[in-house]
Design an enzyme around this catalytic site. Structure first.
Site, PDB file in Angstrom:
ATOM      1  N   ASN A  25      -6.139   9.573  -1.755  1.00 20.90           N
ATOM      2  CA  ASN A  25      -5.969  10.001  -3.156  1.00 20.90           C
ATOM      3  C   ASN A  25      -7.175   9.416  -3.899  1.00 20.90           C
ATOM      4  OD1 ASN A  25      -5.376   9.846  -5.900  1.00 20.90           O
ATOM      5  ND2 ASN A  25      -3.181   9.475  -5.583  1.00 20.90           N
ATOM      6  N   SER A  28      -6.818   7.520  -7.286  1.00 24.74           N
ATOM      7  CA  SER A  28      -6.227   6.183  -7.110  1.00 24.74           C
ATOM      8  C   SER A  28      -7.284   5.197  -6.624  1.00 24.74           C
ATOM      9  CB  SER A  28      -5.039   6.272  -6.143  1.00 24.74           C
ATOM     10  OG  SER A  28      -4.824   5.080  -5.441  1.00 24.74           O
ATOM     11  N   ASN A 101       7.524  14.387  -5.798  1.00 29.22           N
ATOM     12  CA  ASN A 101       7.698  13.751  -4.495  1.00 29.22           C
ATOM     13  C   ASN A 101       9.102  13.178  -4.305  1.00 29.22           C
ATOM     14  OD1 ASN A 101       4.541  12.689  -5.355  1.00 29.22           O
ATOM     15  ND2 ASN A 101       4.840  14.035  -3.603  1.00 29.22           N
ATOM     16  N   GLU A 162       7.076  14.416   1.982  1.00 31.14           N
ATOM     17  CA  GLU A 162       6.621  14.088   0.629  1.00 31.14           C
ATOM     18  C   GLU A 162       7.287  14.977  -0.424  1.00 31.14           C
ATOM     19  OE1 GLU A 162       3.773  11.727  -0.144  1.00 31.14           O
ATOM     20  OE2 GLU A 162       4.125  10.927   1.858  1.00 31.14           O
ATOM     21  N   HIS A 230      -1.720  16.123  -1.186  1.00 27.96           N
ATOM     22  CA  HIS A 230      -0.528  16.971  -1.214  1.00 27.96           C
ATOM     23  C   HIS A 230      -0.990  18.414  -1.439  1.00 27.96           C
ATOM     24  CE1 HIS A 230       1.925  13.314  -2.808  1.00 27.96           C
ATOM     25  NE2 HIS A 230       2.199  13.497  -1.535  1.00 27.96           N
ATOM     26  N   CYS A 347       2.699  17.019 -10.534  1.00 26.27           N
ATOM     27  CA  CYS A 347       3.226  15.845  -9.813  1.00 26.27           C
ATOM     28  C   CYS A 347       4.368  15.207 -10.582  1.00 26.27           C
ATOM     29  CB  CYS A 347       2.155  14.772  -9.643  1.00 26.27           C
ATOM     30  SG  CYS A 347       0.726  15.286  -8.714  1.00 26.27           S
TER      31      CYS A 347
END
Ligand code: SUG
Length: 416
Positions: A25, A28, A101, A162, A230, A347
């Site tokens: 990710n 992140s 998720n 997920e 994802h 998300c």
């Protein structure tokens, strides 16, 4: 009451921080160690919910999980105070905000027993996410407590799942039988493929889906390697429309051909790599958008501000709108605090197609409730979190109290 699509947004928890915990990710990783702003983050999320209410949609909410997760630390033989900083950050993560998720949802028109089935995701690939499921399960059991729903515990953790981030549902309209598409990863270059085919198949069996209307599609290795950890980072579906990047799937042609056969009026809207590179799509989160059917019938795409700021992406959207494509309206929301951890508008929400009157009303939002929640957040959420402070007793006490105040405001004390 007819079935409606309800978007349940995860309220951003008071421990929201940037610890760089998610390999693959890129946002992140890029923001690891930055100072986070939990109060601003939660208010941004509440404003997104308000904007969806204004569009005439039914809006739900999920509450943050107890943090630090002391049960998890205890199982690891440690405490927040004694744990090494990485373990402590894992226990303090507010990652449950990304409700896409939380679970995979198969609405009642798709299932053999005509119940709406939800399977909580095991999120086993990332340590900080792997301990979310018990609190998610408790919450879903409360929100969807009546016989119209079947809430399942996660599939066993050998197989990574997920949740809805790798699941798409296409149908003539939300209340009609759908075709469910499970997108799994096999390989992702340097990054893990988080969704395993075996997990997707297990969910399809448990939900009682019709095998003829259930598709399994491989995510392209190139997309995962470029940072699409994802599938919902490179594709989104709503009713008859699949909106995806050219390089989202390993075998796009076969997926599109099957959907053309199964979904009346199916429309595939592809963004070519020549117009928007994978890198631009992932950085801007063009596809991590909410594609919504509003009561006025205008298919609406809710994109993050970053999409507007990425010239190739904004240019593509303007051309699409001018050319009378299936997406008729674009709304821009500011969820920058979540985006900096790789979580866009899609998300932050879990879609459930159900009769809203069958949902525990404490999990449904209206303007007045959002106002009340904004007050709680403004008063109790930390303004900032410095990564180095995650084990500080004063911060930990504030995080614990803030959540309890929120539960009080929602009369959800049983989740304390
Ligand atoms: O799992 N970020 C989340 C973002 C989830 C986005 N969800 C969807 N695409 N549906 C994740 O990678 C950030 C971790 C940190 O560094 O604190 C994080 O977990």
């Amino acid at each position: 009451m007819p079935l409606r699509e309800i978007n349940f947004d995860g309220i951003v928890g008071p421990s929201h921080n940037y610890a760089g915990l998610s390999l693959g990710n890129l946002a992140s990783a890029r923001n690891a160690g930055e100072v986070s702003r939990p109060r601003a983050a939660a208010l941004q999320g509440l404003e997104k919910m308000r904007a969806n209410l204004t569009l005439g949609l039914v809006q739900g909410l999920f509450v943050p999980h107890p943090r630090p997760n002391r049960t998890w630390l205890e199982a690891l033989g440690t405490t927040l105070e004694d744990a090494d900083p990485v373990l402590a950050a894992n226990a303090m993560s507010a990652s449950a905000m990304w409700a896409a998720n939380a679970a995979t949802v198969s609405p009642s028109p798709d299932t053999a027993d005509r119940r709406c089935h939800l399977t909580v995701a095991n999120l086993k690939t990332m340590p900080h996410r792997s301990h979310e499921w018990p609190a998610t399960l408790a919450q879903l059991q409360l929100a969807f407590a009546v016989a119209e729903f079947a809430v399942h515990a996660p599939v066993p953790p050998a197989f990574g799942d997920e949740g809805a981030a790798n699941h798409m549902r296409l149908c003539a309209s939300h209340g009609e039988p759908g075709v469910e598409v499970f997108v799994y990863g096999v390989s992702g270059g340097a990054y893990p493929a988080r969704q395993h085919l075996e997990a997707s198949k297990a969910i399809a069996r448990r939900h009682g889906l019709n095998p003829e209307r259930t598709l399994f599609a491989e995510q392209s290795e190139q997309a995962i390697a470029a940072g699409a950890f994802h599938n919902d980072v490179v594709a989104v579906a709503n009713e008859r429309v699949l909106f995806a990047h050219e390089l989202a799937f390993a075998d796009k042609n076969s997926l599109v051909a099957k959907l053309q056969k199964l979904v009346p009026g199916f429309e595939y809207v592809e963004v070519p790599a020549a117009e928007v590179s994978l890198e631009e799509a992932i950085r801007s989160y063009l596809f991590n958008a909410q594609l919504l059917t509003t009561p006025d019938g205008e298919p609406t795409l809710v994109v993050p501000a970053e999409a507007q700021e990425t010239p190739a992406v904004w240019g593509w959207l303007q051309r699409h709108l001018a050319g009378n494509g299936p997406i008729r309206r674009v709304e821009v929301v500011d969820v920058r605090q979540s985006m900096a951890n790789g979580g866009g508008p899609a998300c932050l929400r879990l879609r459930v197609v159900a009769d809203p009157s069958s949902v525990d009303p404490r999990f449904l939002a209206d303007e007045a409730k959002l106002d009340a929640l904004a007050k709680v957040v403004t008063r109790y959420w930390p303004d900032e979190i410095h990564h180095a402070d995650l084990q500080q007793p004063a911060l930990v006490a504030q995080v614990v109290e803030a959540r309890l105040r929120l539960l009080d405001a929602l009369s959800l004390q049983e989740l304390a």
